[in-house]
Design a protein around this motif. Structure first.
Motif, PDB file in Angstrom:
ATOM      1  N   VAL A  56       8.409   8.212 -12.356  1.00  0.00           N
ATOM      2  CA  VAL A  56       7.252   7.338 -12.530  1.00  0.00           C
ATOM      3  C   VAL A  56       6.475   7.277 -11.216  1.00  0.00           C
ATOM      4  O   VAL A  56       7.075   7.124 -10.145  1.00  0.00           O
ATOM      5  N   ALA A  57       5.153   7.399 -11.292  1.00  0.00           N
ATOM      6  CA  ALA A  57       4.314   7.323 -10.088  1.00  0.00           C
ATOM      7  C   ALA A  57       3.280   6.220 -10.218  1.00  0.00           C
ATOM      8  O   ALA A  57       2.722   5.992 -11.290  1.00  0.00           O
ATOM      9  N   PHE A  58       3.039   5.556  -9.099  1.00  0.00           N
ATOM     10  CA  PHE A  58       1.972   4.567  -8.976  1.00  0.00           C
ATOM     11  C   PHE A  58       1.074   5.062  -7.857  1.00  0.00           C
ATOM     12  O   PHE A  58       1.521   5.229  -6.723  1.00  0.00           O
ATOM     13  N   MET A  59      -0.195   5.320  -8.186  1.00  0.00           N
ATOM     14  CA  MET A  59      -1.071   5.877  -7.166  1.00  0.00           C
ATOM     15  C   MET A  59      -2.453   5.247  -7.193  1.00  0.00           C
ATOM     16  O   MET A  59      -2.901   4.732  -8.210  1.00  0.00           O
ATOM     17  N   CYS A  60      -3.068   5.263  -6.015  1.00  0.00           N
ATOM     18  CA  CYS A  60      -4.449   4.821  -5.875  1.00  0.00           C
ATOM     19  C   CYS A  60      -5.055   5.554  -4.679  1.00  0.00           C
ATOM     20  O   CYS A  60      -4.465   6.505  -4.174  1.00  0.00           O
ATOM     21  N   MET A  61      -6.182   5.138  -4.238  1.00  0.00           N
ATOM     22  CA  MET A  61      -6.850   5.825  -3.128  1.00  0.00           C
ATOM     23  C   MET A  61      -6.081   5.642  -1.820  1.00  0.00           C
ATOM     24  O   MET A  61      -5.690   6.602  -1.187  1.00  0.00           O
ATOM     25  N   GLN A  62      -5.869   4.385  -1.413  1.00  0.00           N
ATOM     26  CA  GLN A  62      -5.318   4.118  -0.091  1.00  0.00           C
ATOM     27  C   GLN A  62      -3.808   3.872  -0.068  1.00  0.00           C
ATOM     28  O   GLN A  62      -3.218   3.873   0.997  1.00  0.00           O
ATOM     29  N   ASN A  63      -3.200   3.643  -1.215  1.00  0.00           N
ATOM     30  CA  ASN A  63      -1.774   3.315  -1.291  1.00  0.00           C
ATOM     31  C   ASN A  63      -1.460   2.140  -0.362  1.00  0.00           C
ATOM     32  O   ASN A  63      -0.427   2.099   0.295  1.00  0.00           O
ATOM     33  N   ALA A  64      -2.372   1.171  -0.342  1.00  0.00           N
ATOM     34  CA  ALA A  64      -2.230   0.040   0.568  1.00  0.00           C
ATOM     35  C   ALA A  64      -2.294  -1.305  -0.144  1.00  0.00           C
ATOM     36  O   ALA A  64      -2.210  -2.346   0.501  1.00  0.00           O
ATOM     37  N   GLY A  65      -2.426  -1.295  -1.461  1.00  0.00           N
ATOM     38  CA  GLY A  65      -2.559  -2.540  -2.210  1.00  0.00           C
ATOM     39  C   GLY A  65      -1.887  -2.448  -3.563  1.00  0.00           C
ATOM     40  O   GLY A  65      -0.681  -2.643  -3.708  1.00  0.00           O
ATOM     41  N   ARG A  66      -2.675  -2.111  -4.583  1.00  0.00           N
ATOM     42  CA  ARG A  66      -2.187  -2.120  -5.964  1.00  0.00           C
ATOM     43  C   ARG A  66      -0.977  -1.233  -6.195  1.00  0.00           C
ATOM     44  O   ARG A  66      -0.014  -1.650  -6.857  1.00  0.00           O
ATOM     45  N   SER A  67      -0.993  -0.024  -5.671  1.00  0.00           N
ATOM     46  CA  SER A  67       0.145   0.873  -5.902  1.00  0.00           C
ATOM     47  C   SER A  67       1.385   0.403  -5.148  1.00  0.00           C
ATOM     48  O   SER A  67       2.514   0.599  -5.613  1.00  0.00           O
ATOM     49  N   GLN A  68       1.209  -0.252  -4.012  1.00  0.00           N
ATOM     50  CA  GLN A  68       2.354  -0.813  -3.282  1.00  0.00           C
ATOM     51  C   GLN A  68       2.952  -1.992  -4.048  1.00  0.00           C
ATOM     52  O   GLN A  68       4.171  -2.132  -4.140  1.00  0.00           O
ATOM     53  N   HIS A  94      -2.099   1.131   6.979  1.00  0.00           N
ATOM     54  CA  HIS A  94      -1.070   0.119   6.715  1.00  0.00           C
ATOM     55  C   HIS A  94      -1.373  -0.576   5.396  1.00  0.00           C
ATOM     56  O   HIS A  94      -2.489  -0.501   4.881  1.00  0.00           O
ATOM     57  N   VAL A  95      -0.378  -1.256   4.863  1.00  0.00           N
ATOM     58  CA  VAL A  95      -0.563  -2.051   3.649  1.00  0.00           C
ATOM     59  C   VAL A  95      -1.489  -3.219   3.995  1.00  0.00           C
ATOM     60  O   VAL A  95      -1.372  -3.815   5.071  1.00  0.00           O
ATOM     61  N   HIS A  96      -2.415  -3.540   3.115  1.00  0.00           N
ATOM     62  CA  HIS A  96      -3.365  -4.627   3.361  1.00  0.00           C
ATOM     63  C   HIS A  96      -2.617  -5.931   3.631  1.00  0.00           C
ATOM     64  O   HIS A  96      -1.694  -6.296   2.899  1.00  0.00           O
ATOM     65  N   ARG A 126       6.276  -1.224   5.030  1.00  0.00           N
ATOM     66  CA  ARG A 126       5.952  -0.043   4.230  1.00  0.00           C
ATOM     67  C   ARG A 126       4.706   0.640   4.778  1.00  0.00           C
ATOM     68  O   ARG A 126       3.795  -0.009   5.271  1.00  0.00           O
ATOM     69  N   SER A 127       4.681   1.944   4.642  1.00  0.00           N
ATOM     70  CA  SER A 127       3.535   2.727   5.112  1.00  0.00           C
ATOM     71  C   SER A 127       2.907   3.477   3.943  1.00  0.00           C
ATOM     72  O   SER A 127       3.624   4.130   3.180  1.00  0.00           O
TER      73      SER A 127
END
Length: 138
Positions: free
Chosen positions: A8-20, A51-53, A70-71
């Motif tokens: 299962v993958a969770f992805m977005c543009m920055q991987n700093a908010g929703r996908s984290q 970095h994560v927001h 997390r990075s």
């Protein structure tokens, strides 16, 4: 007979908010349901941030998650096409080959970056509900 692993993958543009946020909830669900050997979780972004927001770290800390360490990571089309299920957050720039037998769902979530904490909590809670419906997590 061992069961097949669901990727299962969770992805977005920055991987700093929703996908984290999605990844943290999915990891918790996987553990709660004893699926550590059956579900592999991947996360990343097409243009990862540094970095994560901070607002996301704060909102998730309220739920007992520590995302400060997390990075954000990059994710490739090849990685996504190796998954069984891919959740995009409403900002995907990747074109996936759907013939690769990947179930791709766009969750169309608001970006928490720049939002106030109450709005980020709403997004977080919406993500938590979405994660519960992910195949392999049930």
């Amino acid at each position: 007979m061992p069961s097949q692993t669901t990727r299962v993958a969770f992805m977005c543009m920055q991987n700093a908010g929703r996908s984290q946020i999605s990844t943290a909830f999915a990891e918790r669900e996987r553990e709660r349901r004893g699926l550590e050997d059956e579900v592999e979780i991947v996360t990343g972004g097409t243009h990862p941030a540094d970095h994560v927001h901070e607002i996301v770290v704060e909102a998730m800390d309220e739920e007992g998650f520590d995302l400060a360490g997390r990075s954000p990571q990059a994710i490739t089309t090849d990685e996504l096409e190796s998954c069984d299920y891919v959740a995009t957050m409403g900002c995907s720039t990747l074109e996936l080959d759907t013939s690769a037998d990947v179930d791709v769902r766009d969750w169309a979530l608001a970006d928490p970056d720049g939002q106030d904490i109450d709005r980020v909590r709403e997004i977080r809670d919406e993500i938590e509900e979405q994660v519960k419906m992910v195949p392999g997590q049930r």
